[in-house]
Scaffold this motif. Structure first.
Motif, PDB file in Angstrom:
ATOM      1  N   ASP A 180       0.814  -1.210   0.000  1.00  0.00           N
ATOM      2  CA  ASP A 180       0.000   0.000   0.000  1.00  0.00           C
ATOM      3  C   ASP A 180       0.852   1.267   0.000  1.00  0.00           C
ATOM      4  O   ASP A 180       0.332   2.372   0.156  1.00  0.00           O
ATOM      5  CB  ASP A 180      -0.927   0.021   1.223  1.00  0.00           C
ATOM      6  N   GLY A 181       2.171   1.114  -0.156  1.00  0.00           N
ATOM      7  CA  GLY A 181       3.059   2.267  -0.155  1.00  0.00           C
ATOM      8  C   GLY A 181       3.115   2.950  -1.503  1.00  0.00           C
ATOM      9  O   GLY A 181       2.337   2.663  -2.426  1.00  0.00           O
ATOM     10  N   ASP A 182       4.058   3.875  -1.633  1.00  0.00           N
ATOM     11  CA  ASP A 182       4.229   4.567  -2.911  1.00  0.00           C
ATOM     12  C   ASP A 182       4.786   3.594  -3.949  1.00  0.00           C
ATOM     13  O   ASP A 182       5.061   2.422  -3.659  1.00  0.00           O
ATOM     14  CB  ASP A 182       5.110   5.800  -2.745  1.00  0.00           C
ATOM     15  N   ALA A 183       4.950   4.073  -5.166  1.00  0.00           N
ATOM     16  CA  ALA A 183       5.341   3.196  -6.269  1.00  0.00           C
ATOM     17  C   ALA A 183       6.663   2.497  -6.001  1.00  0.00           C
ATOM     18  O   ALA A 183       6.818   1.301  -6.275  1.00  0.00           O
ATOM     19  CB  ALA A 183       5.406   3.998  -7.566  1.00  0.00           C
ATOM     20  N   ALA A 184       7.636   3.212  -5.440  1.00  0.00           N
ATOM     21  CA  ALA A 184       8.942   2.607  -5.193  1.00  0.00           C
ATOM     22  C   ALA A 184       8.865   1.552  -4.098  1.00  0.00           C
ATOM     23  O   ALA A 184       9.495   0.484  -4.200  1.00  0.00           O
ATOM     24  CB  ALA A 184       9.954   3.695  -4.818  1.00  0.00           C
ATOM     25  N   THR A 185       8.090   1.841  -3.052  1.00  0.00           N
ATOM     26  CA  THR A 185       7.941   0.881  -1.948  1.00  0.00           C
ATOM     27  C   THR A 185       7.256  -0.383  -2.444  1.00  0.00           C
ATOM     28  O   THR A 185       7.666  -1.503  -2.116  1.00  0.00           O
ATOM     29  CB  THR A 185       7.132   1.510  -0.798  1.00  0.00           C
ATOM     30  N   ARG A 186       6.213  -0.191  -3.228  1.00  0.00           N
ATOM     31  CA  ARG A 186       5.475  -1.339  -3.764  1.00  0.00           C
ATOM     32  C   ARG A 186       6.360  -2.176  -4.686  1.00  0.00           C
ATOM     33  O   ARG A 186       6.394  -3.413  -4.591  1.00  0.00           O
ATOM     34  CB  ARG A 186       4.245  -0.829  -4.511  1.00  0.00           C
ATOM     35  N   ALA A 187       7.102  -1.521  -5.554  1.00  0.00           N
ATOM     36  CA  ALA A 187       7.970  -2.247  -6.478  1.00  0.00           C
ATOM     37  C   ALA A 187       9.054  -3.008  -5.721  1.00  0.00           C
ATOM     38  O   ALA A 187       9.403  -4.143  -6.084  1.00  0.00           O
ATOM     39  CB  ALA A 187       8.605  -1.277  -7.481  1.00  0.00           C
ATOM     40  N   GLY A 188       9.578  -2.404  -4.656  1.00  0.00           N
ATOM     41  CA  GLY A 188      10.581  -3.088  -3.855  1.00  0.00           C
ATOM     42  C   GLY A 188      10.026  -4.326  -3.191  1.00  0.00           C
ATOM     43  O   GLY A 188      10.686  -5.371  -3.137  1.00  0.00           O
ATOM     44  N   PHE A 189       8.793  -4.221  -2.670  1.00  0.00           N
ATOM     45  CA  PHE A 189       8.159  -5.379  -2.054  1.00  0.00           C
ATOM     46  C   PHE A 189       7.988  -6.501  -3.061  1.00  0.00           C
ATOM     47  O   PHE A 189       8.293  -7.670  -2.778  1.00  0.00           O
ATOM     48  CB  PHE A 189       6.807  -4.999  -1.460  1.00  0.00           C
TER      49      PHE A 189
END
Length: 341
Positions: A18-27
């Motif tokens: 549910d984070g920003d685009a970079a956080t989501r992509a990292g997950f």
């Protein structure tokens, strides 16, 4: 925040979706790596109510403390649908006894009509057995089943994205009536002279497994250099890939062999939830992008455990093998006759 690697298995936080685009992509990248490298990880941030978890654990302990007569009244051998209680030693893994007592439930659904020509796997659907002496067990376990189904579907959707697919790429095989299986399990404490097979080395047959452990260890995951202890981590589920995800990803995602070593001198309690595809589904092969497809070398070949893309056939095979008493009582017509000398 990236995956926590201070444990022997990766720890991922689902809230990062549910984070920003970079956080989501990292997950998603770390999820793909965890599933590719070891097939197991811890999942934090899953959002399941701790009060519900406490209720499930309390009801599980109450069940295993019931008199034998109450537990045997709902023994699995009474159910043609493979639901109910098994005493320690009644379930087999690769022909060897597992030293655990457990109570199995699935989704509460009406049996399929057994018309002439109906596939044998249609016999698997039907009602659960519930102990009359403990009405609270049904309420707690069905609530847990519903909550973990939501978490598991969210993780399966994330896996599809991690493989650069649409989030609903696999939805067609579980939408409406997924195969929801769960067990409450007690591993009796053993002494040094007894077998340490709580449950023998195996892979899970569904899409995804979410396991709640107590504070007593014993779960081990087969790594490249030997067995890895999946030590209990409060507030997390242990998640592992099932054979259906391995099939759908053409072997890119790994269904990993694991086992439970019986604890010495004290009992162990766990609650396992297995999300599977619909029994009437056929597992597709996802079209992976070239850089992922190059690493997908096909599902693991095991002559002792052939995999079928027909979900019902695959699941029935495992049930018949693991529960020979139920198979003999209710499904003897499906068993191969013994060879004559």
């Amino acid at each position: 925040m990236s995956a926590d690697t201070s444990f022997a298995l990766p720890l991922l936080d689902l809230r990062r979706l549910d984070g920003d685009a970079a956080t989501r992509a990292g997950f998603l990248a770390e999820l793909r790596a965890a599933a590719r490298d070891v097939g197991f990880f811890y999942l934090a941030g899953h959002g399941v109510d701790p009060a519900l978890e406490a209720a499930v654990v309390a009801e599980a302990n109450r069940f295993f403390a019931l008199p034998d007569a109450d537990k045997l009244a709902v023994q699995m051998v009474h159910s043609p649908h493979f639901r109910g209680y098994n005493r320690a030693g009644q379930e087999l893994t690769r022909g060897q006894q597992d030293w655990r007592e457990q109570f199995d439930i699935h989704a509460e659904r009406e049996p399929w009509p057994q018309t002439p020509g109906a596939p044998a796997w249609t016999r698997l659907q039907g009602p659960n057995q519930w102990p009359a002496a403990q009405p609270g067990l049904r309420t707690a376990l069905l609530a847990w089943q519903a909550a973990l189904t939501q978490v598991a579907i969210r993780v399966v959707s994330a896996f599809a994205e991690a493989l650069e697919q649409s989030p609903d790429a696999l939805a067609a095989i579980y939408d409406g009536s997924p195969n929801q299986t769960m067990k409450i399990i007690r591993y009796p404490g053993r002494d040094a002279a007894e077998s340490d097979q709580g449950v023998g080395a195996h892979k899970d047959s569904g899409l995804l497994t979410l396991l709640l452990q107590d504070a007593v260890g014993g779960l081990q995951v087969q790594g490249r250099d030997g067995w890895i202890d999946a030590v209990p981590v409060p507030g997390t589920f242990v998640v592992n890939i099932g054979e259906l995800l391995e099939l759908a990803s053409n072997g890119y995602l790994r269904a990993t062999v694991h086992r439970v070593v019986s604890p010495k001198g004290r009992d162990r309690l766990s609650v396992a939830f297995f999300l599977g595809a619909r029994l009437d589904a056929t597992v597709p092969v996802l079209t992976l992008p070239p850089h992922l497809a190059a690493e997908a070398t096909g599902p693991t070949a095991d002559p002792d455990n052939p995999l079928f893309r027909n979900v019902g056939e695959n699941y029935l095979k495992g049930r018949l093998r693991s529960h020979p008493d139920v198979a003999q009582r209710h499904h003897a017509d499906l068993l191969q006759p013994a060879a004559t000398p």
